[in-house]
Structures are given as C-alpha cells and as structure tokens.
Design a protein around this motif. Structure first.
Motif, PDB file in Angstrom:
ATOM      1  N   GLN A   5       6.929   1.699  -1.074  1.00  0.00           N
ATOM      2  CA  GLN A   5       6.749   0.285  -1.418  1.00  0.00           C
ATOM      3  C   GLN A   5       6.321   0.119  -2.871  1.00  0.00           C
ATOM      4  O   GLN A   5       6.761  -0.813  -3.554  1.00  0.00           O
ATOM      5  N   ARG A   6       5.464   1.020  -3.356  1.00  0.00           N
ATOM      6  CA  ARG A   6       5.071   0.964  -4.777  1.00  0.00           C
ATOM      7  C   ARG A   6       6.272   1.226  -5.683  1.00  0.00           C
ATOM      8  O   ARG A   6       6.421   0.599  -6.730  1.00  0.00           O
ATOM      9  N   TYR A   7       7.109   2.145  -5.252  1.00  0.00           N
ATOM     10  CA  TYR A   7       8.327   2.453  -6.020  1.00  0.00           C
ATOM     11  C   TYR A   7       9.257   1.237  -6.073  1.00  0.00           C
ATOM     12  O   TYR A   7       9.781   0.869  -7.133  1.00  0.00           O
ATOM     13  N   LEU A   8       9.443   0.571  -4.934  1.00  0.00           N
ATOM     14  CA  LEU A   8      10.276  -0.632  -4.888  1.00  0.00           C
ATOM     15  C   LEU A   8       9.679  -1.739  -5.762  1.00  0.00           C
ATOM     16  O   LEU A   8      10.396  -2.397  -6.531  1.00  0.00           O
ATOM     17  N   LEU A   9       8.372  -1.925  -5.649  1.00  0.00           N
ATOM     18  CA  LEU A   9       7.711  -3.004  -6.384  1.00  0.00           C
ATOM     19  C   LEU A   9       7.727  -2.745  -7.887  1.00  0.00           C
ATOM     20  O   LEU A   9       7.905  -3.679  -8.683  1.00  0.00           O
ATOM     21  N   THR A  10       7.558  -1.483  -8.281  1.00  0.00           N
ATOM     22  CA  THR A  10       7.592  -1.152  -9.706  1.00  0.00           C
ATOM     23  C   THR A  10       8.963  -1.437 -10.301  1.00  0.00           C
ATOM     24  O   THR A  10       9.078  -2.030 -11.381  1.00  0.00           O
ATOM     25  N   THR A  11       9.999  -1.030  -9.592  1.00  0.00           N
ATOM     26  CA  THR A  11      11.366  -1.295 -10.061  1.00  0.00           C
ATOM     27  C   THR A  11      11.639  -2.790 -10.129  1.00  0.00           C
ATOM     28  O   THR A  11      12.217  -3.294 -11.100  1.00  0.00           O
TER      29      THR A  11
END
Length: 360
Positions: A5-11
C-alpha cells in the motif's frame, strides 16, 4: 499500512504531484498570454506580474485537483496493470479492495484540503488578484470585497449598505450620514433600496432627517418616494456584474442567501453557488472512484499519451455536465441542491457500474 500500500501510495503521490504542477503551469502560461497585453499597455511593475499570478494559484489548484487525482489514479493503476505488477499482487492474495483503498483514502483527504482551499484561500486569492488587475494595473476604482453589511466613506458622506446585489444592480438597506469637517452629523438619509439606472443610483422609499451640528438634535424630517443618491460607485465596484461569486466563501454565500430570502428576494444564484462550494471538492472522490474501473479495464492496451487523453476527456466531460446543470440551477429549472450535486451523483453511478462490471 502494508508495504504494498505504501508503494502504491508513493507512486500515486508522485504522478499526482507532477500532474498538478504541469496543469497549474499550463493554466498560468495560458493566462499570462491572455493578460500580458494589459500589463504591458498600462506599464505595470514587474512585481505586479508575480503577485497577480501567485494569488491565482489557490484557485487553479482547487480547479485542477480533481483532474489530477483522476489522472494519478488512472496512470498508477494502469502502469501496474500493464507491467503485470497488479496481477502479481492479486495472485499473492491481495484483494482489489486493499489495492484501491489508499487511493480512496487519499482522495478523501484531498477533498478536505480542497474544501479548505475554497473556504479560506480561494476567496482571498481571487479578491487580491482581481484587485491587482483592476486597480493597480488598470487604475480603476477598488471593488468592495464584501456584499453585506458594508461601511465606506466618500468625501463627507459615510455609507452603510446592508446588502449589495451587483448582478441585479441593486442595493438594499441604505443609510447615508452626511457630516461636516468635524464629523458632526448634518443629515441622515435612509432608503429601503436603490437601483442603478442611467449611470446614477435611484433610491426608493427614502427618509431624510436633518440635525443641528452643535446640539445634535433633529431639526427636520421628510419622506420621499424617489431620490438620487450622491454615491459615485457603480455596480462593478461592489463585485462583478456577471453574477459570479468566486470571491465569496461558503459561509459568506450562506449568510447572503439567508438574508435575501428573509427580505423576499430571489437568492437562487447564491444558493446554487453555496451548494457548489460543497459539491465541487467532492469531485476529488468521484474522480478517483471513476478512474479505478477505467484503469483496470482499459489500461493494458493504453500508452501514456492515450491515458492522459482519456483522463482529460473524462475531466472535460464532467466539467461540461457540471456547468450545464449549474446553469439550469441558475435559471431555476433545477433546485439549487440538485443542480450542484447532480454531476457528482451521475459520475459516481457511472463509476459504480463500471466497478461492478470489473472482475475481482
């Protein structure tokens, strides 16, 4: 929040930030070329260029934020779908709900930020940019920022106006206080309403009271059906006569519409704009919700340029529908609440239908 989820949100944050910066830059560039002739014609100082466009940024960000959220959601999910990263996530047991939750939560937060912009920064920024362009660049008289409970002075006359309706070229609840050089009251003029006709203000149902400047006692009083007021300001000085209310916040629009209804006046335009102050920020959630099924269904065969085009097309379609419905609200074809919220409801239903059509 999980690592995925952090990866998705960062992108998503990176793409949305870049998109917002790009749209704001394009908007400012177009606006610059539209206004530069006026700045050059009136030989405006360099700092006025910077101040004018800087004060417009809150309005531009507020208008562009739903479109950038749509673009950010579409390109983020679309990119992961095209590279099979989304397929790998779902194969690893991560459901679609967990994948899209960061986008929707962020959209809710940005909706709150957008509402705060519209309530606090956009009215102030619009007032300041209009003041710079109208007064400091073009040299016209300064517009009054408020529409109700106005106090101002012209020469030896103090004015109090309960409500200004520039789009109708009317003033309501007018009191004039004529004073001498020592600010002793000489005459008080009260009128229920005044209309701007033939380049002058014509007051109706007028009461004129004369006072002794020394004793401050009433010396004479008379009633007049019609009287010309010495007010030099025009309807434009009380705000734009086109009826647009960008300089007013939700709270101000609510107060004005309530006051107009209390006096039996038509407050339709103000009520439509009041509801729009609430519905417009919610477009951030609608755009994120709408982008998710589009990205999941269409993005595998969509390149970057086509993805941007699709996002912009959806955003333009939303803007056209919203503008049309608001115009119908202004003309009283639709109730103010329906006119302001119908576009959100329509596109939310479209997004829900597409999302239900998407296989989990």
């Amino acid at each position: 929040m999980t690592l995925i989820q952090r990866y998705l949100l960062t992108t998503f944050t990176k793409i949305t930030s870049l998109s917002l910066a790009a749209f704001v830059g394009i908007y400012l560039l177009v606006d610059f070329f539209e206004k530069v002739d006026d700045f050059l014609e009136h030989e405006a100082a360099a700092h006025l260029y910077i101040a004018y466009f800087a004060w417009k940024i809150p309005l531009i960000v507020s208008q562009m934020l739903p479109l950038t959220i749509l673009l950010g959601t579409f390109l983020t999910l679309g990119g992961f779908t095209k590279t099979n990263e989304l397929t790998a996530m779902r194969a690893g047991g991560i459901g679609l709900q967990r994948i899209v939750t960061p986008f929707l939560v962020t959209a809710v937060l940005l909706t709150g930020i957008n509402f705060a912009l519209n309530e606090f920064l956009v009215p102030v920024g619009t007032q300041r940019s209009n003041h710079i362009f109208r007064t400091e660049v073009k040299g016209k008289t300064q517009m009054l920022a408020k529409r109700n409970d106005l106090w101002f002075r012209e020469a030896n006359t103090l004015y109090h106006i309960q409500l200004a309706l520039p789009e109708k070229k009317q003033l309501r609840g007018i009191s004039l206080y004529l004073v001498d050089s020592q600010l002793n009251l000489l005459t008080r003029i009260e009128a229920q309403a005044a209309t701007f006709k033939e380049d002058q203000w014509q007051a109706e149902h007028v009461t004129v009271r004369h006072f002794d400047p020394q004793s401050r006692q009433l010396t004479a009083q008379k009633e007049e059906n019609l009287r010309l007021l010495p007010l030099k300001k025009t309807p434009e000085d009380f705000g734009t006569v086109s009826g647009k209310n960008e300089e007013l916040s939700f709270t101000q629009l609510s107060k004005i519409s309530t006051q107009m209804q209390r006096e039996g006046l038509d407050a339709t335009r103000y009520r439509v704009d009041m509801h729009s102050r609430l519905s417009t920020p919610f477009a951030c959630i609608i755009m994120a919700f709408l982008a998710i099924p589009f990205a999941l269904q269409k993005s595998r065969n969509v390149n970057l340029s086509l993805g941007i085009s699709i996002s912009v097309l959806i955003g333009i379609s939303f803007f056209i529908v919203q503008s049309t419905l608001i115009a119908l609200g202004y003309s009283t074809v639709l109730p103010p609440f329906i006119a302001a919220w119908a576009a959100n409801i329509i596109f939310a239903l479209v997004g829900l239908f597409l999302l239900l059509s998407t296989r989990d």
